[in-house]
Enzyme design. Structure first.
Site, PDB file in Angstrom:
ATOM      1  N   GLN A   7       0.833  -1.195   0.000  1.00  0.00           N
ATOM      2  CA  GLN A   7       0.000   0.000   0.000  1.00  0.00           C
ATOM      3  C   GLN A   7       0.877   1.258   0.000  1.00  0.00           C
ATOM      4  O   GLN A   7       1.830   1.361   0.764  1.00  0.00           O
ATOM      5  CB  GLN A   7      -0.914   0.015   1.226  1.00  0.00           C
ATOM      6  CG  GLN A   7      -1.959  -1.084   1.238  1.00  0.00           C
ATOM      7  CD  GLN A   7      -3.065  -0.855   0.222  1.00  0.00           C
ATOM      8  OE1 GLN A   7      -3.159   0.190  -0.421  1.00  0.00           O
ATOM      9  NE2 GLN A   7      -3.932  -1.846   0.059  1.00  0.00           N
TER      10      GLN A   7
ATOM     11  N   GLU B 223      -2.754 -17.546  -3.358  1.00  0.00           N
ATOM     12  CA  GLU B 223      -2.101 -16.642  -4.320  1.00  0.00           C
ATOM     13  C   GLU B 223      -1.575 -17.466  -5.494  1.00  0.00           C
ATOM     14  O   GLU B 223      -0.988 -18.533  -5.301  1.00  0.00           O
ATOM     15  CB  GLU B 223      -0.956 -15.897  -3.640  1.00  0.00           C
ATOM     16  CG  GLU B 223      -0.137 -15.011  -4.554  1.00  0.00           C
ATOM     17  CD  GLU B 223      -0.953 -13.961  -5.267  1.00  0.00           C
ATOM     18  OE1 GLU B 223      -0.823 -13.868  -6.504  1.00  0.00           O
ATOM     19  OE2 GLU B 223      -1.708 -13.236  -4.591  1.00  0.00           O
TER      20      GLU B 223
ATOM     21  N   ASP C  37      -8.828  -8.979  -1.800  1.00  0.00           N
ATOM     22  CA  ASP C  37      -8.245  -7.681  -2.152  1.00  0.00           C
ATOM     23  C   ASP C  37      -7.646  -7.832  -3.551  1.00  0.00           C
ATOM     24  O   ASP C  37      -6.433  -7.924  -3.717  1.00  0.00           O
ATOM     25  CB  ASP C  37      -7.176  -7.284  -1.131  1.00  0.00           C
ATOM     26  CG  ASP C  37      -6.635  -5.885  -1.366  1.00  0.00           C
ATOM     27  OD1 ASP C  37      -7.200  -5.158  -2.222  1.00  0.00           O
ATOM     28  OD2 ASP C  37      -5.636  -5.502  -0.712  1.00  0.00           O
TER      29      ASP C  37
ATOM     30  N   CYS D 229     -10.090  -0.392  -4.632  1.00  0.00           N
ATOM     31  CA  CYS D 229      -9.871   1.030  -4.896  1.00  0.00           C
ATOM     32  C   CYS D 229     -10.531   1.437  -6.212  1.00  0.00           C
ATOM     33  O   CYS D 229     -10.324   2.538  -6.702  1.00  0.00           O
ATOM     34  CB  CYS D 229      -8.377   1.354  -4.935  1.00  0.00           C
ATOM     35  SG  CYS D 229      -7.482   0.505  -6.255  1.00  0.00           S
TER      36      CYS D 229
ATOM     37  N   GLU E   6      -9.898   3.889  -0.912  1.00  0.00           N
ATOM     38  CA  GLU E   6     -10.044   2.443  -0.732  1.00  0.00           C
ATOM     39  C   GLU E   6     -11.354   2.197   0.014  1.00  0.00           C
ATOM     40  O   GLU E   6     -11.687   2.936   0.950  1.00  0.00           O
ATOM     41  CB  GLU E   6      -8.872   1.890   0.080  1.00  0.00           C
ATOM     42  CG  GLU E   6      -8.612   0.426  -0.131  1.00  0.00           C
ATOM     43  CD  GLU E   6      -7.643   0.143  -1.276  1.00  0.00           C
ATOM     44  OE1 GLU E   6      -7.562  -1.024  -1.690  1.00  0.00           O
ATOM     45  OE2 GLU E   6      -6.981   1.080  -1.745  1.00  0.00           O
TER      46      GLU E   6
END
Length: 394
Positions: free
Chosen positions: A180, A230, A282, A310, A353
């Site tokens: 971030q 992931e 996310d 976002c 966000e």
């Protein structure tokens, strides 16, 4: 109809120079005619009317240490034997500059080079040129990104990574890591995610699209176990290193696509009384793939979804898929929208966000299906009435 809550935006605690990563373009400034300007793009490449604007005193978003680094790099390439990249003519070498910094003051410098017009000998000469310039700064992390025929990142000198602390945990940041850009607001964001999910010791957390494990590691202390999913191998490797760095033991990272990994994990999770499974997603800017949403919806053990984004426009599309009535494409009971809260991650811009919360219990049938069902009921009633009337006539 059901109730939902939209909270006020949570402000950033840092309003000036908050970005820990910035990307600057190399090119020509239309007014000054300086072809070695390093800064921000003004105009559109597609329109052919671009100009590179010097960032000047852009301290609203960029820390001064980065702006100083930009001026140093501009002086470097202006005196170099290698030409700057020309986006219109598609020629030249120096294309961009990527910078990262952290709270401790470390700096990561990564020039971006278009190598298509450079021979192997010239590439080596350019690397030597950079090493000579930065040789006195041993604590600086120097990388070189080569583009034009794919993308390759080379580590030239200094530390191979830097670290940053978030919510009491230390994370390793490499040249290609996602992190971030507003560290102070990131602390607020992750606290917001925790509060939204109402985590406890009976919670199993699925961290979907977990990247380098930031969210899962931070929330691990509040749940029974975390499973990070992931697809990028290097990100999974970094996530495991970050977990080990912070002595987090109740977390498991699984490499693979979200659909197959989720099924694999849910089959192996030991069941226990009062267990609840919450999925946190996310995703990248383009949102969640339909297969991922289908997987989350199709697994009835997952009772809640916390969606971090976002890009509100993309969320709308995903939200429809998450909450739409059961169909051939999206099986399982739908979710319903519960709440949303925005965090100001990007002061002085229109972006922010948002943390969305969904729970099982949405409308299971479409309006069309309801109408068909209603029509069938009415027809059955009419048929019964006709049959009764016929019986009475006899």
């Amino acid at each position: 109809n059901y109730d939902f809550k939209i909270s006020e935006i949570k402000p950033s605690t840092t309003l000036q120079g908050y970005r820990n990563k910035c990307e600057f373009t190399v090119g020509k400034n239309v007014e000054t005619k300086d072809a070695c300007t390093v800064g921000f793009v003004k105009g559109r490449f597609s329109h052919g009317n671009i100009s590179i604007e010097d960032p000047g005193e852009c301290v609203e978003t960029c820390p001064k240490v980065m702006l100083d680094e930009v001026q140093d790099f501009k002086a470097l390439i202006s005196s170099s034997p290698f030409p700057p990249y020309d986006a219109v003519a598609n020629t030249g070498a120096w294309k961009a500059l990527e910078l990262r910094t952290n709270k401790a003051g470390s700096m990561m410098v990564m020039p971006v080079i278009d190598l298509r017009q450079l021979t192997e000998e010239r590439r080596e000469a350019l690397s030597t040129f950079l090493l000579e310039h930065y040789k006195e700064r041993s604590k600086l992390s120097l990388f070189l990104k080569l583009v034009g025929n794919g993308e390759t990142i080379q580590h030239l000198s200094g530390p191979e990574y830097m670290t940053e602390t978030l919510c009491g945990f230390e994370f390793q940041i490499t040249s290609g890591s996602f992190f971030q850009v507003n560290t102070d607001s990131a602390n607020i964001l992750y606290e917001t995610i925790k509060d939204t999910a109402h985590l406890d010791e009976n919670t199993i957390l699925l961290d979907v699209c977990c990247g380098t494990g930031t969210i899962g590691i931070i929330l691990s202390r509040f749940v029974k176990h975390v499973y990070g999913i992931e697809i990028v191998k290097t990100a999974v490797e970094d996530a495991r290193k970050n977990a080990a760095r912070n002595n987090v033991e109740n977390i498991t990272f699984v490499e693979g696509n979200a659909k197959s990994a989720t099924l694999k994990i849910l089959k192996k999770i030991p069941k226990f009384e009062n267990m609840r499974i919450v999925a946190i997603v996310d995703p990248p800017r383009n949102g969640l793939h339909g297969d991922v949403i289908s997987s989350l919806r199709g697994n009835s053990l997952i009772t809640e979804i916390v969606y971090v984004s976002c890009d509100i426009k993309q969320v709308v599309n995903n939200m429809v898929s998450i909450c739409c009535p059961t169909s051939m494409k999206y099986g399982g009971d739908p979710f319903r929208f519960v709440s949303a809260v925005a965090v100001d991650m990007f002061p002085h811009t229109k972006k922010f966000e948002v943390v969305f919360h969904f729970k099982r219990g949405g409308e299971k049938r479409s309006l069309a299906a309801k109408e068909v069902e209603s029509s069938n009921i009415k027809q059955e009633v009419k048929t019964e009435e006709t049959e009764i009337a016929g019986t009475l006539d006899i």
